[in-house]
Motif scaffolding. Sequence first.
Motif, short mmCIF file in Angstrom:
data_model
loop_
_atom_site.label_atom_id
_atom_site.label_comp_id
_atom_site.label_asym_id
_atom_site.label_seq_id
_atom_site.Cartn_x
_atom_site.Cartn_y
_atom_site.Cartn_z
N VAL A 289 0.86 -1.18 0.00
CA VAL A 289 0.00 0.00 0.00
C VAL A 289 0.89 1.23 0.00
N ILE A 290 0.67 2.09 -0.97
CA ILE A 290 1.51 3.29 -1.11
C ILE A 290 1.24 4.24 0.05
N GLY A 291 2.31 4.75 0.62
CA GLY A 291 2.21 5.59 1.81
C GLY A 291 2.34 4.78 3.09
N VAL A 292 2.30 3.44 2.97
CA VAL A 292 2.47 2.56 4.12
C VAL A 292 3.68 1.65 3.91
N ASP A 293 3.64 0.84 2.84
CA ASP A 293 4.72 -0.10 2.56
C ASP A 293 5.80 0.48 1.64
#
Length: 548
Positions: free
Chosen positions: A465-469
Amino acid sequence: MSSLMWFRKGLRLHDNPALLAAIEGAKHVYPVFILDPYFLRPDPTAPSPGSTRVGINRIQFLLQSLQDLDQGLQARGSRLLLVHGDPVEIIPSMITQWRVNRLCFERDTEPYAKERDARVKELAAELGIKELVTPSTHTLFDPDETIARNKGHVPTSYGQFCKAIGTPAEPLEAPTSIPGPDPEKKGIPTISVPTLTELGYGESDQEFLQQIVKGGETEALARLEVMMAKTDWVAKFEKPKTDPSAFAEPATTVLSPYLKFGCLSPRLFYSKLMAIYQKKTGHSKPPQSLEGQLLWREFFYTVGHATPRFDCMVGNSLCKQVPWTDDDALLAAWRDAKTGYPWIDAIMTQLRQQGWMHHLARHAVACFLTRGDLFVYWEKGRDVFDRLLIDGDWSINNGNWLWLSASAFFSQYFRIYSPITFGQKYDKSGKYIRRFLPVLKDFPAQYIYEPWKAPLDVQKAAKCVIGVDYPGPIVDHAEASKQCKERMAAAYALAKQSTDLPSQEAVEELRRTVNPGGVKRKEQYGAAGSMAPAGKKSKGDIRKYLKK
């Protein structure tokens, strides 16, 4: 007669005039390499494993080269004498303890080396050394001779340089035997070639130690033969047409590390190349050809040698004075592969892991850091490259950063490498990104260069997930590149107002006008995220300042 052969670069036996001079008429030859703390002192606070200046990939390559040199010397009746310390202190001790009559070493044109060598020469003369041999063989041509051929002026363009050069001398054969050190004369403690751990760098960190080539003359000559055996490829080679995304088998020779350490003589490389060109009609020409690449190396060596403060913006007569941003957070994101642009981050990961990347990949990340997106000082990027590249070379590295930041040599600052579409030209499916950024390996090809555009369910399916991973883009490329062009235009306009370099006061005033608050970062966001465009100064504001 006893000779001291001081190896620094030039870690080879073939085409080594300094070594041949040391051997001539000598009863004893002392082949020495000094592990200089200036380069090698461990620094646990550095951003990656290694010393203050050098990462462990390059240090490992050096150690491999020394091991190979020692084996070559032993096969000829000698051995490498390795010591720790400051050469300015150690060389005079060796001259005295070993009763040396002749001192030989290959000339080095880097600033630290020139200062060091000048002092060593003074001390050697005081100790009665009358034979001092320092040939200029790390390059095809002596830089001072090239400048003399250019009517005493430093050639500041590639074309001007090429008009001033002659024909390189033919390479010399390696000696078949070398007189050994006098076993009766000791006094200087020597060691075997150490490991990284023995040098104080701790256990090997595999993230930072995945070399694609091994150091040493033996490896250099073997790789040269493999490359030169591909005669059609050599004859047709044009560097701009090679593939920056090729990683299993690089699209260039990868001989630059061997040239940097002098494991390979540039004259031997040139000689082999000319032999192929003589047999192949219609071969490629400089500056794109392999010959052209050797001449680029020579050009930067010549200009770097003769230009004061070549490695700086301030005080460098060739360099545009640009109001760069001094932003350590942006620099760290770029250095640590956390910009949110997969093409850029994959390249920086390859650099960190392997100590190498294709020249067009270097162009892309250097442009991104400076005039393309982040507007960070080129000197900061230069330092990262100098630390991590196995082939990090003072003259070439500085020359290329001056070029790629459009600070010197190249003025088309508006030609910017896209961090998205440039990589797609060579690798639509993103194999390169998947190799070096495995967190993105399950993204569909349509999103691999812009994963933040993938719907959230696609991101979750890809387990990223972009912004997380994986981070979202640190800046908006379209907006950031537009701002960079405006700032560069202002810097170029300022340069035209003076026949000399603009004052730093004028540069600071320009910075306050066109670059207030530095670069605006994008907010981290996911699939559905968005943000307002970054603020900017208008062209009218810039024009008002320049008319003052």
